[in-house]
Design a protein around this motif. Structure first.
Motif, PDB file in Angstrom:
ATOM      1  N   ASN A  58       8.025  15.232 -12.448  1.00 48.50           N
ATOM      2  CA  ASN A  58       7.999  15.700 -13.715  1.00 48.50           C
ATOM      3  C   ASN A  58       9.295  15.263 -14.579  1.00 48.50           C
ATOM      4  O   ASN A  58       9.083  14.707 -15.505  1.00 48.50           O
ATOM      5  N   LEU A  59      10.042  15.683 -13.825  1.00 48.64           N
ATOM      6  CA  LEU A  59      11.759  15.525 -14.603  1.00 48.64           C
ATOM      7  C   LEU A  59      12.018  14.098 -14.917  1.00 48.64           C
ATOM      8  O   LEU A  59      12.173  13.752 -15.774  1.00 48.64           O
ATOM      9  N   SER A  60      11.499  13.208 -13.647  1.00 49.84           N
ATOM     10  CA  SER A  60      11.829  12.141 -13.653  1.00 49.84           C
ATOM     11  C   SER A  60      11.034  11.087 -14.863  1.00 49.84           C
ATOM     12  O   SER A  60      11.561  10.228 -15.422  1.00 49.84           O
ATOM     13  N   LEU A  61       9.841  11.626 -14.916  1.00 53.72           N
ATOM     14  CA  LEU A  61       8.894  10.986 -15.913  1.00 53.72           C
ATOM     15  C   LEU A  61       9.322  11.460 -17.185  1.00 53.72           C
ATOM     16  O   LEU A  61       9.507  10.323 -18.167  1.00 53.72           O
TER      17      LEU A  61
ATOM     18  N   ALA B  11      15.240  22.881 -17.383  1.00 59.97           N
ATOM     19  CA  ALA B  11      16.057  21.716 -16.900  1.00 59.97           C
ATOM     20  C   ALA B  11      15.663  20.410 -17.599  1.00 59.97           C
ATOM     21  O   ALA B  11      16.415  19.351 -17.893  1.00 59.97           O
ATOM     22  N   GLN B  12      14.016  20.510 -18.010  1.00 59.68           N
ATOM     23  CA  GLN B  12      13.844  18.904 -18.489  1.00 59.68           C
ATOM     24  C   GLN B  12      14.609  18.889 -19.933  1.00 59.68           C
ATOM     25  O   GLN B  12      14.680  17.807 -20.542  1.00 59.68           O
ATOM     26  N   ALA B  13      14.787  19.802 -20.534  1.00 60.70           N
ATOM     27  CA  ALA B  13      15.578  19.950 -21.997  1.00 60.70           C
ATOM     28  C   ALA B  13      16.939  19.631 -21.572  1.00 60.70           C
ATOM     29  O   ALA B  13      17.594  18.910 -22.703  1.00 60.70           O
ATOM     30  N   LEU B  14      17.532  19.811 -20.523  1.00 59.53           N
ATOM     31  CA  LEU B  14      18.984  19.549 -20.314  1.00 59.53           C
ATOM     32  C   LEU B  14      19.287  18.261 -20.003  1.00 59.53           C
ATOM     33  O   LEU B  14      20.255  17.643 -19.776  1.00 59.53           O
TER      34      LEU B  14
ATOM     35  N   ALA C 291      14.655  20.063 -26.215  1.00 62.85           N
ATOM     36  CA  ALA C 291      13.692  21.281 -26.372  1.00 62.85           C
ATOM     37  C   ALA C 291      12.635  21.799 -25.585  1.00 62.85           C
ATOM     38  O   ALA C 291      12.226  21.095 -24.701  1.00 62.85           O
ATOM     39  N   LEU C 292      12.719  22.856 -25.634  1.00 59.13           N
ATOM     40  CA  LEU C 292      11.459  23.715 -24.892  1.00 59.13           C
ATOM     41  C   LEU C 292      10.671  24.528 -25.724  1.00 59.13           C
ATOM     42  O   LEU C 292      11.091  25.584 -26.417  1.00 59.13           O
ATOM     43  N   VAL C 293       9.429  24.015 -26.004  1.00 61.99           N
ATOM     44  CA  VAL C 293       8.661  24.739 -27.137  1.00 61.99           C
ATOM     45  C   VAL C 293       7.643  25.621 -26.486  1.00 61.99           C
ATOM     46  O   VAL C 293       6.689  25.090 -25.795  1.00 61.99           O
ATOM     47  N   GLU C 294       7.608  26.893 -26.810  1.00 59.84           N
ATOM     48  CA  GLU C 294       6.610  27.914 -26.314  1.00 59.84           C
ATOM     49  C   GLU C 294       6.797  27.621 -24.647  1.00 59.84           C
ATOM     50  O   GLU C 294       7.844  27.302 -24.107  1.00 59.84           O
ATOM     51  N   GLN C 295       5.676  28.106 -24.119  1.00 63.44           N
ATOM     52  CA  GLN C 295       5.460  28.121 -22.722  1.00 63.44           C
ATOM     53  C   GLN C 295       5.827  26.641 -22.049  1.00 63.44           C
ATOM     54  O   GLN C 295       4.959  25.702 -22.502  1.00 63.44           O
TER      55      GLN C 295
ATOM     56  N   GLU D  76      21.576  16.851 -10.397  1.00 57.89           N
ATOM     57  CA  GLU D  76      22.474  17.953 -11.165  1.00 57.89           C
ATOM     58  C   GLU D  76      21.924  19.191 -11.923  1.00 57.89           C
ATOM     59  O   GLU D  76      21.725  20.313 -11.690  1.00 57.89           O
ATOM     60  N   VAL D  77      20.861  18.652 -12.823  1.00 59.19           N
ATOM     61  CA  VAL D  77      20.211  19.744 -13.669  1.00 59.19           C
ATOM     62  C   VAL D  77      19.324  20.984 -12.627  1.00 59.19           C
ATOM     63  O   VAL D  77      19.127  21.918 -12.966  1.00 59.19           O
TER      64      VAL D  77
END
Lengths: 276, 336
Positions: free
Chosen positions: B114-117, B161-164, B98-102, B132-133
């Motif tokens: 950030n992605l890793s965390l 990316a974080q949602a994927l 999910a990506l909620v709002e900004q 990959e993402v």
């Protein structure tokens, strides 16, 4: 997976500047106290402090003395304030900048996230307190050297270095417990308020109000129940004779305050909608 | 059970009623004090669809998304995601992104950190998956830079990316192309289409109607906290009566002739001093033209009006608002 929120919280905390700035401020305070003590030591009139004519041979100020002295100047205002700022941002700060919604859309129970934040807050409270003690011992050792711990407690008590070190260690252990209860209070404020500065400010305000109430004779009967009456439990370790019963009572109050504020934080954090 | 219809009376695509919906809500409601942000929302998102969730500001889109992602507790009604009630959504693990709002990130950490965390909170994630993402959203070269230095578009891509990362089956995106430049929007459009082709269900709210029309297989329009139309994008646009514009000598007379025509009724309005636009179910442009000519109106130009998602959306929302105003007026009178 269960520990992932804790790892994430610790990563966030120990990679931000304010965390390290706090340690720098504590170090600076220890340096200033040591410097001041160094100059004061030349003029220290022990006879005035014990209220009678007295002759002291040897050093009264040692590394252990510095470790004890910095507690009184740092743990009453500075360290609780740093804890309020850092821990107060753990939830409110994330709500403010939107990362709370990113965090809470992960498949993690909210209470686990809160537990991770509480443990992280405690880790900060503990590390900054321990850092205070270790840096005081290290700088005190460099400036004054090792030696007995002299206690001014109405009279004058000299503890040998080993006993003195034990007292300092126990005192700091109790200080960690005190500061953890401040962290729990700050986390509760952080769960309730949307703004991290409001959370920090109100944490400090609650401590100040309790402190003032505790000083007023009219509220004497309330004083034993105030958090601030027990935050200085560590000072019990620096009496000529340690009152273990008083220590246990204060530790009980600290635990009760911690449990109460944590329970409120749990209810608020678990039920509150994330709308910003 | 009576077939569900949209605000214009068109039946909702039956495929939406299938049991394997990616998202299903029934009577979903959320009140904030006396304000009804979402009011009995019935929504069905088919698996494998790229679903556009449309509506004016304040219609309840973000609140709906927050309820679907567990950020907000519904006041009433039911919602399920991938067949699991939202209250038990944690059992879905990383099956929903999910990506909620900004998109919001830890500004003092790099994109990689950030992605890793965030990925660690969804389950064990291989380093290769993060690479990959980041490559998919075009941030590989700047992955080690602090997110605090990122532009809005870069943050938006990092948000996707974080949602994927956890390889979700369902992607819920709130305004994913908001603030992007035209190239960025085109990239997001291509990315979403390719993800849909890979079998992902994508539920996205957006104000960019042209983008939605180009990419989404299904749409729902929400107004005043309720779904007022939903179905396949093409079907909804085809199902509505097409309009035709006539350049005439006397628009007033043309409107009278059209209004007096035999049923089915013709909707008509003057566009300017020489033009009227008319539409009627089951009547094509030639028939409407014949009615005008028989009524003595001189027609000098006939132009079919292509129905866009934008015109459909504006009409649907306007009807819903008028209907709500009418209902409020009626209740007001009843109460008086």
């Amino acid at each position: 997976m269960r520990l992932a929120p804790l790892r994430a919280e610790l990563t966030k905390l120990y990679r931000q500047r304010i965390t390290y700035a706090s340690f720098v401020v504590v170090l600076a305070l220890v340096g200033l106290v040591t410097w001041g003590s160094h100059h004061e030591a030349r003029h220290l009139d022990v006879s005035q402090r014990v209220g009678s004519e007295f002759v002291v041979a040897g050093r009264t100020i040692t590394a252990l003395f510095v470790a004890r002295a910095v507690m009184e100047v740092a743990l009453v205002v500075l360290v609780p304030m740093l804890i309020a700022v850092v821990v107060g941002a753990l939830i409110a700060g994330e709500r403010q900048n939107g990362t709370l919604r990113t965090l809470l859309t992960r498949p993690q129970p909210r209470l686990r996230v809160l537990a991770a934040k509480l443990l992280t807050g405690w880790s900060f409270a503990a590390s900054v307190t321990v850092f205070l003690g270790l840096s005081a011992l290290a700088i005190g050792q460099l400036v004054f050297g090792w030696g007995d711990l002299v206690i001014f407690d109405g009279g004058l008590t000299v503890l040998d270095p080993h006993t003195g070190l034990m007292r300092v260690a126990e005192g700091y252990a109790l200080a960690v417990a005190s500061m953890c209860s401040v962290a729990a209070l700050a986390l509760m404020m952080s769960a309730i308020f949307d703004n991290s500065m409001a959370a920090a400010g109100l944490t400090v305000a609650v401590l100040i109000v309790m402190g003032i109430v505790g000083q007023m004779p009219y509220f004497e009967h309330v004083k034993p129940y105030l958090l601030t009456a027990h935050l200085r439990v560590y000072s019990e370790m620096f009496a000529a004779t340690v009152d273990r019963a008083a220590v246990l009572t204060s530790a009980g109050y600290l635990a009760a305050y911690t449990a109460l504020t944590t329970a409120v934080a749990m209810i608020v954090f678990d039920r509150r909608d994330v709308t910003c | 059970m009576a077939a569900e219809t949209d605000v214009a009376g068109h039946p909702v695509d039956e495929a939406l009623e299938a049991d394997d919906a990616a998202i299903r809500t029934r009577g979903l409601s959320k009140r904030y004090g006396r304000v009804r942000a979402v009011d009995g929302l019935d929504l069905t998102v088919p698996r494998g669809s790229l679903f556009g969730f449309l509506g004016p500001n304040g219609a309840g889109k973000s609140t709906t998304i927050r309820m679907l992602t567990g950020l907000v507790r519904p006041t009433a009604g039911e919602a399920s995601v991938l067949g699991v009630p939202v209250a038990r959504r944690l059992t879905l693990g990383g099956r929903v992104g999910a990506l909620v709002e900004q998109p919001a990130f830890y500004a003092h950490l790099s994109a990689w950190q950030n992605l890793s965390l965030l990925a660690s909170l969804s389950g064990p994630t291989a380093r290769k998956r993060l690479e990959e993402v980041l490559a998919v959203v075009g941030l590989t070269a700047v992955a080690r830079r602090r997110v605090g230095t990122y532009s809005h578009g870069m943050r938006q891509r990092l948000g996707i990316a974080q949602a994927l990362v956890p390889r979700p089956e369902l992607l819920i995106l709130d305004e994913p192309a908001s603030g992007l430049d035209p190239e960025g929007m085109a990239e997001v459009r291509e990315l979403l289409t390719s993800l849909r082709d890979d079998g992902l269900t994508i539920f996205l709210s957006s104000h960019m109607l042209a983008e939605v029309e180009q990419t989404c297989t299904h749409v729902a329009v929400v107004a005043r906290g309720q779904v007022v139309a939903q179905g396949e994008t093409g079907g909804m646009l085809r199902g509505a009566a097409p309009g035709t514009r006539f350049v005439v000598d006397d628009p007033g007379r043309a409107l009278e002739v059209l209004a007096a025509a035999e049923p089915p009724a013709i909707e008509a309005e003057a566009v300017d001093e020489r033009t009227v636009e008319a539409r009627a179910k089951g009547r094509d442009a030639a028939e409407l033209n014949a009615i005008l000519v028989r009524g003595g109106v001189r027609v000098s130009e006939v132009t079919p009006v292509r129905r866009t998602l934008e015109s459909f959306y504006l009409e649907t929302v306007s009807n819903a608002v008028e209907e709500a105003a009418g209902t409020a007026g009626t209740s007001g009178r009843a109460g008086a």
